[in-house]
Design an enzyme around this catalytic site. Structure first.
Site, PDB file in Angstrom:
ATOM      1  N   ASP A  87      -0.002   5.401   0.464  1.00 41.35           N
ATOM      2  CA  ASP A  87      -1.117   6.264   0.859  1.00 41.35           C
ATOM      3  C   ASP A  87      -0.786   7.735   0.895  1.00 41.35           C
ATOM      4  O   ASP A  87       0.286   8.131   1.363  1.00 41.35           O
ATOM      5  CB  ASP A  87      -1.570   5.955   2.307  1.00 41.35           C
TER       6      ASP A  87
ATOM      7  N   GLU B  96       0.833  -1.202   0.000  1.00 42.04           N
ATOM      8  CA  GLU B  96       0.000   0.000   0.000  1.00 42.04           C
ATOM      9  C   GLU B  96       0.869   1.254   0.000  1.00 42.04           C
ATOM     10  O   GLU B  96       1.915   1.296   0.646  1.00 42.04           O
ATOM     11  CB  GLU B  96      -0.909  -0.006   1.235  1.00 42.04           C
TER      12      GLU B  96
ATOM     13  N   GLU C   4      -3.097  10.118   3.141  1.00 41.88           N
ATOM     14  CA  GLU C   4      -4.251  10.193   4.030  1.00 41.88           C
ATOM     15  C   GLU C   4      -4.387  11.625   4.534  1.00 41.88           C
ATOM     16  O   GLU C   4      -3.423  12.203   5.038  1.00 41.88           O
ATOM     17  CB  GLU C   4      -4.110   9.237   5.221  1.00 41.88           C
TER      18      GLU C   4
END
Length: 343
Positions: free
Chosen positions: A128, A126, A130
């Protein structure tokens, strides 16, 4: 650095274009319309939603505007919302212009990320961005995470404030992912580079991933460890996405074989290294705006992870990884969807 066969050099025309574009980089905080990172200028185009994406969840909380080139994701008491790429990609350049919900946004999480958690439950990768909402009068926080082969215990989180209000206008957030390095951009400025090393091994994301964008309720952890929760009196919370870019080589979802026609994509030579100017811009951003670094968090990592430079900015960060002078109220755990460190 782990490597395979070397990539051929870029064509003279592309090399010249990239040099000109790098020389034209504008630092964050300058007025006017936010611009895409230099690798995108004149090389790729944004797309309409139905050219590369599909709705993930949220029913009527996803709305298309401007002939499908702008997407509104809403969170209300019934549900959040999200979309995903139609294809899996092994490496590429992924970008969107995002405008975050204004006013009171405590507990709200907006995410723009690559993941393969649906296919690899315990060994997923993953990457990200955020965006963590806050109470009125306090800024949104932005976090980048890097997970490889299920290494959520070592999420390699970094958190930043921003030199602009991300609710006032659109700003570009981009991830460049190749077999050798990962670069996160905010507008034209690279803010983080992760270079693949032998010591990282499978912790460097290396399996095909889909691209996702979501808005959801992170009340349990997102704002001061869950102290401030989503207040639906202010709903719906709407995040707007535009300038959607998917530039990568699609892979077969069954055997993960890349399309033979892809060849050597343009972003491989473009990502071979950051220029001196880009390195200087990234260093300035990190000195001024990084508020948490896993490399300085001795409570989580008594011995720093292999890629960390122990000598980098040691006087600015405490043993909990938080920058001195910032908001130091944080805790581990309660990670909701992804983040191990929440504040």
């Amino acid at each position: 650095m782990a490597s395979s066969s070397p990539c051929p050099p870029p064509s003279p025309r592309l090399a010249h274009l990239l040099l000109v574009l790098v020389a034209a980089v504008v630092l964050l905080g300058r007025g006017g319309e936010a611009r895409q990172p230099a690798p995108l200028h004149g090389v790729v185009r944004s797309m309409a939603f139905d050219e590369g994406y599909t709705q993930l969840f949220g029913s009527g909380n996803l709305a298309l505007r401007r002939d499908g080139k702008r997407v509104h994701l809403a969170l209300d008491e019934s549900t959040g919302s999200g979309f995903a790429s139609q294809d899996l990609f092994l490496h590429g350049f992924f970008s969107a212009a995002v405008k975050l919900p204004a006013d009171y946004a405590a507990g709200v999480v907006v995410a723009f990320y690559l993941s393969n958690a649906d296919a690899y439950e315990k060994t997923h990768d993953e990457l990200d961005f955020e965006f963590l909402g806050n109470v009125r009068g306090r800024e949104w926080r932005v976090q980048t995470n890097v997970y490889g082969n299920g290494s959520t215990g070592a999420g390699r989180e970094e958190r930043y404030d921003l030199p602009f209000d991300p609710t006032d206008d659109f700003h570009h957030y981009s991830i460049l992912w190749t077999q050798h390095r990962i670069i996160f951009y905010v507008d034209e400025t690279p803010i983080r580079e992760v270079v693949r090393t032998e010591a990282m091994g499978a912790a460097f994301p290396s399996k095909p991933m889909s691209l996702y964008a979501t808005i959801w309720d992170g009340s349990a952890w997102a704002t001061l460890g869950g102290r401030y929760r989503v207040n639906y009196k202010y709903a719906p919370f709407v995040a707007e996405f535009g300038d959607l870019v998917l530039q990568g080589c699609p892979v077969n979802p069954i055997d993960h074989a890349a399309a033979a026609a892809c060849g050597t994509p343009w972003y491989e030579p473009a990502a071979a290294s950051l220029s001196a100017g880009q390195q200087a811009s990234m260093s300035a951003f990190r000195r001024g705006h990084m508020s948490y670094s896993y490399c300085h968090d001795r409570r989580r990592y008594p011995v720093a992870l292999s890629e960390c430079d122990a000598a980098a900015l040691p006087r600015l960060f405490g043993p909990d990884g938080m920058k001195y002078g910032g908001d130091r109220r944080h805790r581990r755990g309660g990670r909701g969807h992804r983040s191990d460190v929440v504040m």
